[in-house]
Scaffold this motif. Structure first.
Motif: not given
Length: 126
Positions: A57-64
Motif C-alpha cells: 500500500v505504501l509503495l503504491v501510494e508513493q508511486k501515485y
C-alpha cells in the motif's frame, strides 16, 4: 543533467518519500491485533501477510503521489496492491488457517488503507 544524474535524483527522492511513508506506517503487530484478534496462535503468518499488504500500500501510494495522480485512483491503486500481494497473502493466511478469497483480501487492504489514513491525519494534526 546527465542520465546518471537523473537516476541519482530519482533515487534520493524515493528514499525521502519512503522515509516519510514509513513514518506513518503502523507497527504490524498492532494491525494484526486489530484485523485478526482470533489468530494469536499463528500470528507469524498473519503478521507477514499484514506487513506485506502495508508495504505494498505504501509503495503504491508513493508511486501515485510521485506521478501527481493521487485523487480518484483508488480502484487502480487497489488493483496494483492486489497484483503485488494477493497470491502471497492467500498462501500465508492459508498456513495460518485463515480462509481467504479476493473479497477478503480486498477488505484487509481497505482496512490497512483506512488505518494508515487515520495515522496520517493524526500526524498532520500534531
Amino acid at each position: 543533467m546527465s542520465f546518471i544524474g537523473v537516476l541519482e535524483a530519482v533515487g534520493k527522492g524515493f528514499e525521502k518519500g519512503l522515509k516519510w511513508a514509513l513514518a506513518f506506517a503502523i507497527p504490524v503487530e498492532k494491525l494484526v491485533v486489530l484485523l485478526f484478534p482470533s489468530a494469536a496462535p499463528v500470528a507469524a503468518e498473519v503478521v507477514d501477510a499484514t506487513m506485506l499488504i502495508q508495504k505494498a500500500v505504501l509503495l503504491v501510494e508513493q508511486k501515485y503521489a510521485a506521478s501527481g495522480a493521487q485523487s480518484g485512483t483508488g480502484a487502480d491503486k487497489l488493483a496494483e496492491v492486489m497484483l503485488l500481494t494477493e497470491q502471497a497473502v492467500t498462501g500465508l493466511l492459508s498456513k495460518a488457517g485463515v480462509a481467504s478469497d479476493t473479497g477478503y483480501i480486498t477488505s484487509i487492504i481497505s482496512a490497512v488503507v483506512a488505518i494508515l489514513n487515520v495515522q496520517q491525519a493524526q500526524a498532520a494534526a500534531n
